[in-house]
Design an enzyme around this catalytic site. Structure first.
Site, mmCIF file in Angstrom:
data_model
loop_
_atom_site.group_PDB
_atom_site.id
_atom_site.type_symbol
_atom_site.label_atom_id
_atom_site.label_comp_id
_atom_site.label_asym_id
_atom_site.label_seq_id
_atom_site.Cartn_x
_atom_site.Cartn_y
_atom_site.Cartn_z
ATOM 1 N N LYS A 9 0.839 -1.203 0.000
ATOM 2 C CA LYS A 9 0.000 0.000 0.000
ATOM 3 C C LYS A 9 0.878 1.260 0.000
ATOM 4 O O LYS A 9 2.092 1.174 0.230
ATOM 5 C CB LYS A 9 -0.933 -0.044 1.217
ATOM 6 C CG LYS A 9 -1.950 -1.199 1.162
ATOM 7 C CD LYS A 9 -2.865 -1.186 2.385
ATOM 8 C CE LYS A 9 -3.890 -2.314 2.316
ATOM 9 N NZ LYS A 9 -4.813 -2.312 3.480
ATOM 10 N N TYR A 49 -12.168 -2.465 -3.522
ATOM 11 C CA TYR A 49 -12.727 -2.570 -2.171
ATOM 12 C C TYR A 49 -14.263 -2.524 -2.173
ATOM 13 O O TYR A 49 -14.865 -2.129 -1.172
ATOM 14 C CB TYR A 49 -12.165 -1.456 -1.286
ATOM 15 C CG TYR A 49 -10.784 -1.770 -0.727
ATOM 16 C CD1 TYR A 49 -10.550 -2.923 0.031
ATOM 17 C CD2 TYR A 49 -9.712 -0.894 -0.938
ATOM 18 C CE1 TYR A 49 -9.288 -3.203 0.547
ATOM 19 C CE2 TYR A 49 -8.447 -1.176 -0.412
ATOM 20 C CZ TYR A 49 -8.246 -2.333 0.332
ATOM 21 O OH TYR A 49 -7.006 -2.622 0.854
ATOM 22 N N ASN A 112 -1.924 -0.073 7.086
ATOM 23 C CA ASN A 112 -1.416 -1.383 7.519
ATOM 24 C C ASN A 112 -0.571 -2.068 6.444
ATOM 25 O O ASN A 112 -0.499 -3.284 6.357
ATOM 26 C CB ASN A 112 -2.558 -2.268 8.030
ATOM 27 C CG ASN A 112 -3.627 -2.505 6.986
ATOM 28 O OD1 ASN A 112 -3.464 -2.109 5.835
ATOM 29 N ND2 ASN A 112 -4.711 -3.152 7.367
ATOM 30 N N HIS A 115 -1.856 -5.405 1.322
ATOM 31 C CA HIS A 115 -3.128 -6.074 1.029
ATOM 32 C C HIS A 115 -2.840 -7.461 0.481
ATOM 33 O O HIS A 115 -1.889 -7.644 -0.284
ATOM 34 C CB HIS A 115 -3.943 -5.305 -0.027
ATOM 35 C CG HIS A 115 -5.030 -6.159 -0.623
ATOM 36 N ND1 HIS A 115 -6.243 -6.332 -0.015
ATOM 37 C CD2 HIS A 115 -5.055 -6.944 -1.742
ATOM 38 C CE1 HIS A 115 -6.980 -7.183 -0.750
ATOM 39 N NE2 HIS A 115 -6.282 -7.559 -1.800
ATOM 40 N N GLU A 126 -9.468 -10.154 -8.115
ATOM 41 C CA GLU A 126 -8.482 -9.081 -7.969
ATOM 42 C C GLU A 126 -7.367 -9.188 -9.022
ATOM 43 O O GLU A 126 -6.923 -8.164 -9.557
ATOM 44 C CB GLU A 126 -7.899 -9.097 -6.547
ATOM 45 C CG GLU A 126 -8.947 -8.696 -5.518
ATOM 46 C CD GLU A 126 -8.549 -8.958 -4.064
ATOM 47 O OE1 GLU A 126 -7.403 -9.398 -3.812
ATOM 48 O OE2 GLU A 126 -9.398 -8.720 -3.177
HETATM 49 P P1 RTP Z 1 -6.972 -5.747 2.960
HETATM 50 O O1 RTP Z 1 -8.259 -6.074 2.244
HETATM 51 O O2 RTP Z 1 -6.522 -4.328 2.769
HETATM 52 O O3 RTP Z 1 -5.905 -6.747 2.641
HETATM 53 O O4 RTP Z 1 -7.187 -5.912 4.525
HETATM 54 P P2 RTP Z 1 -7.951 -7.068 5.271
HETATM 55 O O5 RTP Z 1 -8.491 -8.073 4.309
HETATM 56 O O6 RTP Z 1 -7.052 -7.566 6.343
HETATM 57 O O7 RTP Z 1 -9.137 -6.264 5.959
HETATM 58 P P3 RTP Z 1 -10.547 -5.861 5.355
HETATM 59 O O8 RTP Z 1 -11.578 -6.235 6.341
HETATM 60 O O9 RTP Z 1 -10.705 -6.346 3.950
HETATM 61 O O10 RTP Z 1 -10.444 -4.285 5.347
HETATM 62 C C1 RTP Z 1 -9.859 -3.592 4.269
HETATM 63 C C2 RTP Z 1 -9.046 -2.441 4.780
HETATM 64 O O11 RTP Z 1 -9.920 -1.461 5.311
HETATM 65 C C3 RTP Z 1 -9.292 -0.797 6.387
HETATM 66 N N1 RTP Z 1 -10.126 -0.901 7.571
HETATM 67 N N2 RTP Z 1 -10.336 0.112 8.363
HETATM 68 N N3 RTP Z 1 -11.283 1.768 10.437
HETATM 69 C C4 RTP Z 1 -11.576 0.480 10.440
HETATM 70 O O12 RTP Z 1 -12.223 -0.026 11.334
HETATM 71 C C5 RTP Z 1 -11.124 -0.340 9.340
HETATM 72 N N4 RTP Z 1 -11.409 -1.618 9.147
HETATM 73 C C6 RTP Z 1 -10.752 -1.975 8.008
HETATM 74 C C7 RTP Z 1 -7.956 -1.461 6.635
HETATM 75 O O13 RTP Z 1 -6.943 -0.674 6.050
HETATM 76 C C8 RTP Z 1 -8.095 -2.793 5.923
HETATM 77 O O14 RTP Z 1 -6.841 -3.263 5.482
HETATM 78 MG MG MG Z 2 -9.625 -7.548 2.653
#
Ligand code: RTP
Ligand code: MG
Length: 147
Positions: A9, A49, A112, A115, A126
């Site tokens: 990212k 997203y 973080n 991805h 994707e």
């Molecule tokens: P990613 O898709 O980016 O790999 O991350 P992930 O699967 O671990 O998490 P996901 O639930 O898909 O969430 C996507 C991204 O959204 C941001 N996020 N912010 N403020 C919040 O509560 C919150 N929750 C998620 C994070 O940057 C996450 O990587």
């Molecule tokens: Mg995710």
């Protein structure tokens, strides 16, 4: 054999972590089959997203992903999707174990570092969205027999 979409990212690119992250995936034994440094349009970020469209953080997430270049990659290997997720660590760096990428390098859920696709369906979607099959390279790595 599985393929997964991995992206450093904008925070990871700005902090000079591309090499470190690529190195971890290489050393793990996964094979790099596609990569590019690129700016992300809002349209692509929103499509990527889309599952989070109704979430309160969606706008911030799209702002963040479009805020600077990302390093997009496709990695291939046995169980590549689940292995990559475990190398990344939990979404919130507070919960991410030391030794994982997020556990070692990130402080906040909003920034973080990395991805990774979360399922075979997401990976297929994707990879199509970011690369298309034509941009993925097929080649043999002789070391594969040892992994
Ligand atoms: P990613 O898709 O980016 O790999 O991350 P992930 O699967 O671990 O998490 P996901 O639930 O898909 O969430 C996507 C991204 O959204 C941001 N996020 N912010 N403020 C919040 O509560 C919150 N929750 C998620 C994070 O940057 C996450 O990587
Ligand atoms: Mg995710």
């Amino acid at each position: 054999m599985e393929r997964t979409f991995i992206m450093v990212k904008p925070d990871g690119v700005q902090r000079g972590l591309i090499g470190e992250i690529v190195s971890r995936f290489e050393k793990k034994g996964l094979k790099l089959v596609g990569a590019k440094l690129m700016n992300v349009s809002r349209e692509l970020a929103e499509a990527h997203y889309a599952e989070h469209k109704e979430k309160p953080f969606f706008g911030e997430l799209v702002d963040f992903i479009t805020s600077g270049p990302v390093f997009a990659m496709v990695w291939e290997g046995n169980q590549a999707i689940a292995i990559s997720r475990s190398m990344m660590g939990k979404t919130n760096p507070l919960d991410a174990a030391p030794g994982t990428i997020r556990g070692d390098y990130a402080l906040s859920v909003g920034m973080n570092i990395i991805h990774g696709s979360d399922s075979p369906e997401s990976a297929q979607r994707e990879i199509g969205l970011w690369f298309g099959e034509d941009a993925i390279i097929s080649y043999e790595k002789t070391v594969s027999a040892w992994i």
